[in-house]
Design a protein around this motif. Structure first.
Motif, PDB file in Angstrom:
ATOM      1  N   GLU A 196       0.615  -1.085   0.122  1.00 43.08           N
ATOM      2  CA  GLU A 196      -0.041   0.002   0.129  1.00 43.08           C
ATOM      3  C   GLU A 196       0.913   1.443  -0.069  1.00 43.08           C
ATOM      4  N   HIS A 197       0.052   2.366  -0.377  1.00 42.84           N
ATOM      5  CA  HIS A 197       0.920   3.595  -0.725  1.00 42.84           C
ATOM      6  C   HIS A 197       0.741   4.020   0.500  1.00 42.84           C
ATOM      7  N   ASP A 198       1.151   4.051   1.881  1.00 39.80           N
ATOM      8  CA  ASP A 198       0.656   4.434   2.559  1.00 39.80           C
ATOM      9  C   ASP A 198       2.126   5.360   3.990  1.00 39.80           C
ATOM     10  N   GLU A 199       2.422   5.286   5.079  1.00 39.19           N
ATOM     11  CA  GLU A 199       3.842   5.427   5.574  1.00 39.19           C
ATOM     12  C   GLU A 199       3.949   4.663   5.951  1.00 39.19           C
ATOM     13  N   ALA A 200       2.933   3.198   6.466  1.00 37.44           N
ATOM     14  CA  ALA A 200       3.656   2.388   7.295  1.00 37.44           C
ATOM     15  C   ALA A 200       4.593   1.532   6.289  1.00 37.44           C
ATOM     16  N   SER A 201       3.904   1.280   5.351  1.00 36.50           N
ATOM     17  CA  SER A 201       4.633   0.556   3.400  1.00 36.50           C
ATOM     18  C   SER A 201       5.774   1.327   3.645  1.00 36.50           C
ATOM     19  N   ILE A 202       5.071   2.678   3.338  1.00 36.24           N
ATOM     20  CA  ILE A 202       6.896   3.630   3.035  1.00 36.24           C
ATOM     21  C   ILE A 202       8.044   3.396   3.920  1.00 36.24           C
ATOM     22  N   SER A 203       7.405   3.234   5.334  1.00 29.74           N
ATOM     23  CA  SER A 203       8.618   3.382   6.806  1.00 29.74           C
ATOM     24  C   SER A 203       9.203   1.434   6.133  1.00 29.74           C
ATOM     25  N   ALA A 204       8.445   1.337   6.393  1.00 30.02           N
ATOM     26  CA  ALA A 204       9.054  -0.276   6.403  1.00 30.02           C
ATOM     27  C   ALA A 204      10.054  -0.830   5.111  1.00 30.02           C
ATOM     28  N   PHE A 205      10.013  -0.131   3.572  1.00 27.92           N
ATOM     29  CA  PHE A 205      10.294  -0.367   2.740  1.00 27.92           C
ATOM     30  C   PHE A 205      12.069   0.299   2.947  1.00 27.92           C
ATOM     31  N   VAL A 206      11.977   2.061   3.252  1.00 25.55           N
ATOM     32  CA  VAL A 206      13.091   2.469   4.009  1.00 25.55           C
ATOM     33  C   VAL A 206      14.128   1.671   4.724  1.00 25.55           C
ATOM     34  N   GLU A 207      13.213   1.067   5.819  1.00 28.14           N
ATOM     35  CA  GLU A 207      13.572   0.401   6.992  1.00 28.14           C
ATOM     36  C   GLU A 207      14.310  -0.349   6.364  1.00 28.14           C
ATOM     37  N   GLU A 208      14.203  -1.677   5.412  1.00 29.44           N
ATOM     38  CA  GLU A 208      14.528  -2.279   4.535  1.00 29.44           C
ATOM     39  C   GLU A 208      16.068  -2.085   3.751  1.00 29.44           C
ATOM     40  N   LEU A 209      16.195  -0.777   3.344  1.00 27.34           N
ATOM     41  CA  LEU A 209      17.186  -0.305   2.334  1.00 27.34           C
ATOM     42  C   LEU A 209      18.030   0.444   3.466  1.00 27.34           C
ATOM     43  N   LYS A 210      17.602   0.052   4.749  1.00 23.87           N
ATOM     44  CA  LYS A 210      18.568   1.236   5.634  1.00 23.87           C
ATOM     45  C   LYS A 210      19.697   0.201   6.306  1.00 23.87           C
TER      46      LYS A 210
END
Length: 241
Positions: free
Chosen positions: A53-67
């Motif tokens: 989903e294009h929501d904050e939870a998904s965005i945050s999880a994706f960026v944390e994965e990259l981090k």
């Protein structure tokens, strides 16, 4: 040194073309989309990622994965946007009576809030030696260049996007050092977003996604990096805020 580039909204016409353009430049590209990918003939240097989903939870999880993978991004282009969408109930308004609470909320959710949330989370994984973030905006989001009126939700949500990017650029410059943020007006591009409005566009002013990607790549690379934020169009000309 190979640059790392993130394209958000990579399944759309412009996003898809941008993935190819940055990959052709030799970048390692991460292509992100909520709707998945179809018929994308990208090289092995491209990693395609779908987010639920294009929501904050998904965005945050994706960026944390990259981090967690110690990824540092040099370039980001946020291509998400909506102008007309029957499922969302949005259609450019011609008069005040056409505005509705739900449509305005949808315009701001897609055109303003989602890019802002990406800006919020991405600041933690940008490469401090060279970081560029581009958000696709629109000339109609210029407050000073509004002589026709109408299109309340789209205009206002793009104006809000411009302010969010401009404001974030000040903090990015402080936290990421060599950072530059850009609001980019691509012109009218032959994509699903513009199809309902193409009949009034001159043939030479209806651009292909490939041309659009090339123009963005070229003009953004020439900008003055001492200036933390720019608002330019497809021809590299300054758009007034």
């Amino acid at each position: 040194m190979t640059s790392k580039t993130l394209i958000i909204g990579a399944s759309g016409g412009i996003g898809n073309a941008l993935v190819s353009r940055f990959a052709d430049n030799g970048d390692e590209v991460i292509a992100v989309s909520r709707s998945g990918f179809k018929d994308s003939n990208w090289p092995d240097t491209v990693t395609a990622k779908a987010i639920a989903e294009h929501d904050e939870a998904s965005i945050s999880a994706f960026v944390e994965e990259l981090k967690s993978q110690d990824v540092k991004l040099n370039n980001v282009v946020v291509t998400t946007g909506v102008l007309k969408d029957d499922d969302l109930g949005v259609n450019p308004e011609k008069r005040l009576e056409d505005m509705s609470e739900s449509a305005l909320a949808s315009y701001f959710a897609v055109n303003s809030i989602i890019p802002a949330l990406w800006l919020k989370h991405l600041v933690n994984i940008m490469d401090k030696s060279h970081a560029t973030v581009v958000c696709l905006s629109a000339r109609v989001g210029s407050i000073s260049d509004n002589g026709f009126g109408g299109w309340y939700g789209y205009r206002a949500s793009k104006a809000a996007l411009n302010m969010l990017v401009k404001t974030a650029s000040i903090e990015y410059k402080r936290r990421v050092k060599n950072a530059m943020l850009v609001c980019y007006h691509p012109g009218t591009v032959d994509t699903e977003l513009s199809k309902p409005f193409q009949k009034n566009v001159a043939e030479k002013k209806l651009f292909t996604p490939a041309f659009t990607a090339d123009q963005l790549f070229t003009h953004v690379s020439k900008l003055d990096r001492d200036q933390p934020c720019h608002f330019i169009d497809w021809d590299g000309e300054v758009v007034t805020w």
